[in-house]
Design a protein around this motif. Structure first.
Motif, PDB file in Angstrom:
ATOM      1  N   SER A  39       0.839  -1.211   0.000  1.00  0.00           N
ATOM      2  CA  SER A  39       0.000   0.000   0.000  1.00  0.00           C
ATOM      3  C   SER A  39       0.870   1.256   0.000  1.00  0.00           C
ATOM      4  O   SER A  39       0.464   2.293  -0.510  1.00  0.00           O
ATOM      5  CB  SER A  39      -0.976  -0.001   1.183  1.00  0.00           C
ATOM      6  N   LEU A  40       2.085   1.175   0.560  1.00  0.00           N
ATOM      7  CA  LEU A  40       2.965   2.354   0.559  1.00  0.00           C
ATOM      8  C   LEU A  40       3.434   2.677  -0.861  1.00  0.00           C
ATOM      9  O   LEU A  40       3.541   3.845  -1.241  1.00  0.00           O
ATOM     10  CB  LEU A  40       4.172   2.127   1.480  1.00  0.00           C
ATOM     11  N   TYR A  41       3.714   1.619  -1.645  1.00  0.00           N
ATOM     12  CA  TYR A  41       4.111   1.841  -3.051  1.00  0.00           C
ATOM     13  C   TYR A  41       2.917   2.349  -3.856  1.00  0.00           C
ATOM     14  O   TYR A  41       3.054   3.217  -4.719  1.00  0.00           O
ATOM     15  CB  TYR A  41       4.704   0.561  -3.652  1.00  0.00           C
ATOM     16  N   ARG A  42       1.752   1.823  -3.560  1.00  0.00           N
ATOM     17  CA  ARG A  42       0.528   2.274  -4.246  1.00  0.00           C
ATOM     18  C   ARG A  42       0.261   3.745  -3.919  1.00  0.00           C
ATOM     19  O   ARG A  42      -0.078   4.540  -4.783  1.00  0.00           O
ATOM     20  CB  ARG A  42      -0.665   1.409  -3.830  1.00  0.00           C
ATOM     21  N   ARG A 112      12.692   2.965  -2.838  1.00  0.00           N
ATOM     22  CA  ARG A 112      12.671   1.867  -1.857  1.00  0.00           C
ATOM     23  C   ARG A 112      13.404   2.293  -0.588  1.00  0.00           C
ATOM     24  O   ARG A 112      12.936   2.055   0.521  1.00  0.00           O
ATOM     25  CB  ARG A 112      13.298   0.590  -2.437  1.00  0.00           C
ATOM     26  N   ALA A 113      14.552   2.971  -0.785  1.00  0.00           N
ATOM     27  CA  ALA A 113      15.332   3.419   0.382  1.00  0.00           C
ATOM     28  C   ALA A 113      14.533   4.458   1.171  1.00  0.00           C
ATOM     29  O   ALA A 113      14.541   4.448   2.406  1.00  0.00           O
ATOM     30  CB  ALA A 113      16.664   3.993  -0.086  1.00  0.00           C
ATOM     31  N   ALA A 114      13.801   5.322   0.473  1.00  0.00           N
ATOM     32  CA  ALA A 114      13.034   6.374   1.148  1.00  0.00           C
ATOM     33  C   ALA A 114      11.919   5.786   2.004  1.00  0.00           C
ATOM     34  O   ALA A 114      11.524   6.377   3.010  1.00  0.00           O
ATOM     35  CB  ALA A 114      12.452   7.343   0.110  1.00  0.00           C
ATOM     36  N   LEU A 115      11.424   4.620   1.621  1.00  0.00           N
ATOM     37  CA  LEU A 115      10.309   4.011   2.377  1.00  0.00           C
ATOM     38  C   LEU A 115      10.781   3.124   3.531  1.00  0.00           C
ATOM     39  O   LEU A 115       9.980   2.665   4.343  1.00  0.00           O
ATOM     40  CB  LEU A 115       9.410   3.201   1.437  1.00  0.00           C
ATOM     41  N   LEU A 116      12.098   2.899   3.579  1.00  0.00           N
ATOM     42  CA  LEU A 116      12.638   1.966   4.566  1.00  0.00           C
ATOM     43  C   LEU A 116      12.341   2.394   6.010  1.00  0.00           C
ATOM     44  O   LEU A 116      11.818   1.612   6.807  1.00  0.00           O
ATOM     45  CB  LEU A 116      14.149   1.863   4.348  1.00  0.00           C
ATOM     46  N   GLU A 117      12.647   3.656   6.312  1.00  0.00           N
ATOM     47  CA  GLU A 117      12.479   4.142   7.680  1.00  0.00           C
ATOM     48  C   GLU A 117      11.011   4.071   8.114  1.00  0.00           C
ATOM     49  O   GLU A 117      10.678   3.683   9.228  1.00  0.00           O
ATOM     50  CB  GLU A 117      12.948   5.592   7.723  1.00  0.00           C
ATOM     51  N   GLN A 119       8.797   2.023   7.088  1.00  0.00           N
ATOM     52  CA  GLN A 119       8.403   0.640   7.352  1.00  0.00           C
ATOM     53  C   GLN A 119       8.948   0.167   8.705  1.00  0.00           C
ATOM     54  O   GLN A 119       8.255  -0.522   9.448  1.00  0.00           O
ATOM     55  CB  GLN A 119       8.869  -0.258   6.204  1.00  0.00           C
ATOM     56  N   HIS A 120      10.193   0.570   9.024  1.00  0.00           N
ATOM     57  CA  HIS A 120      10.765   0.176  10.321  1.00  0.00           C
ATOM     58  C   HIS A 120       9.920   0.706  11.482  1.00  0.00           C
ATOM     59  O   HIS A 120       9.832   0.089  12.534  1.00  0.00           O
ATOM     60  CB  HIS A 120      12.203   0.702  10.452  1.00  0.00           C
ATOM     61  N   VAL A 139      13.893  -5.419   4.634  1.00  0.00           N
ATOM     62  CA  VAL A 139      13.332  -4.512   5.651  1.00  0.00           C
ATOM     63  C   VAL A 139      13.467  -5.097   7.067  1.00  0.00           C
ATOM     64  O   VAL A 139      13.892  -4.405   7.987  1.00  0.00           O
ATOM     65  CB  VAL A 139      11.865  -4.146   5.309  1.00  0.00           C
ATOM     66  N   PHE A 140      13.113  -6.379   7.212  1.00  0.00           N
ATOM     67  CA  PHE A 140      13.217  -7.024   8.530  1.00  0.00           C
ATOM     68  C   PHE A 140      13.979  -8.354   8.396  1.00  0.00           C
ATOM     69  O   PHE A 140      13.413  -9.431   8.598  1.00  0.00           O
ATOM     70  CB  PHE A 140      11.821  -7.284   9.120  1.00  0.00           C
TER      71      PHE A 140
END
Ligand code: DC
Length: 227
Positions: A39-42, A112-117, A119-120, A139-140
């Protein structure tokens, strides 16, 4: 609490495998938080289209992803627009256009890198069920349990067909099957976060399983790891 002590269950698999349904139910049974990373990519793709940013403009799309003005509340997703307005985009992000946009922005490493934090940040006590492509690999990587949930292409096409019928939409099972097979091939071949089972993931073949049986299998593996 030290973040690395908070248990994560990472669930991945091909599209229409039922991983979303199973992941959400496992989270509910355990009282864990739930991350639907797709959903974050969407949302990123939708926010970019709304802001007039081209989906291949990597720095701009990444900047949007990093500051994504989205809120998740009671099963609904809201995206802030201009002038303090926000909008319920729960259905809009499931459209074919958002799916296609999501798969484009998901191929950009800086996004992808921008969404990493972000997601953590979902890793909160008492635990997290995280669903999506690179949950167990990137990610995990220290997830307590990793599951790769799959089913035959025919079974997945049939499930998607039933879902569409229930929503009152028309569908053709032959073209659904063909779409799924093409998407599988594209997903497996892509260079950034391709679809593949981690070596340390449990394989859950659900062609012959009900949703409840799949949920029980995941819960069973999780309990084994608590011993
Ligand atoms: O699971 P989904 O269909 O909502 O995912 C939307 C798109 O984002 C799809 O192209 C796969 C991609 N994705 C990804 O690359 N990494 C994730 N962790 C989740 C989704």
């Amino acid at each position: 609490m030290n973040h690395s002590l908070i248990p994560v269950i990472a669930i991945d698999g091909p599209s229409a495998s039922g991983k979303g349904t199973v992941a959400a139910l496992v989270a509910q049974r355990l009282g864990f938080h739930y991350l639907d990373s797709g959903s974050l990519y969407r949302l990123t793709a939708l926010a970019a289209s709304r802001a007039g940013v081209a989906l291949d403009d990597e720095p701009q799309v990444a900047a949007l992803a990093a500051g994504l003005p989205a809120r998740f509340e009671a099963g609904r997703i809201r995206l802030a627009g201009g002038q303090g307005k926000d909008e319920d985009v729960t259905d809009a992000i499931r459209s074919e256009a958002s799916s296609a946009g999501a798969s484009k922005v998901a191929a950009l490493p800086v996004v992808r890198a921008a969404l990493l934090e972000r997601q953590h940040a979902y890793r909160q006590a008492p635990g997290l069920v995280a669903e999506g492509r690179d949950m167990g690999s990137v990610v995990f990587p220290d997830a307590r349990l990793k599951v790769f949930l799959t089913a035959s292409a025919e079974a997945r096409a049939e499930r998607r067909y039933k879902q569409l019928m229930e929503k009152g939409m028309s569908a053709n099972i032959t073209s659904l099957l063909q779409d799924l097979q093409e998407r599988d091939a594209r997903d497996a071949a892509r260079s950034v976060a391709p679809l593949q089972k981690c070596v340390d993931a449990e394989l859950l073949e659900t062609t012959q399983l009900s949703v409840e049986q799949a949920v029980q299998a995941v819960l069973g593996w999780y309990r084994q790891r608590l011993r």
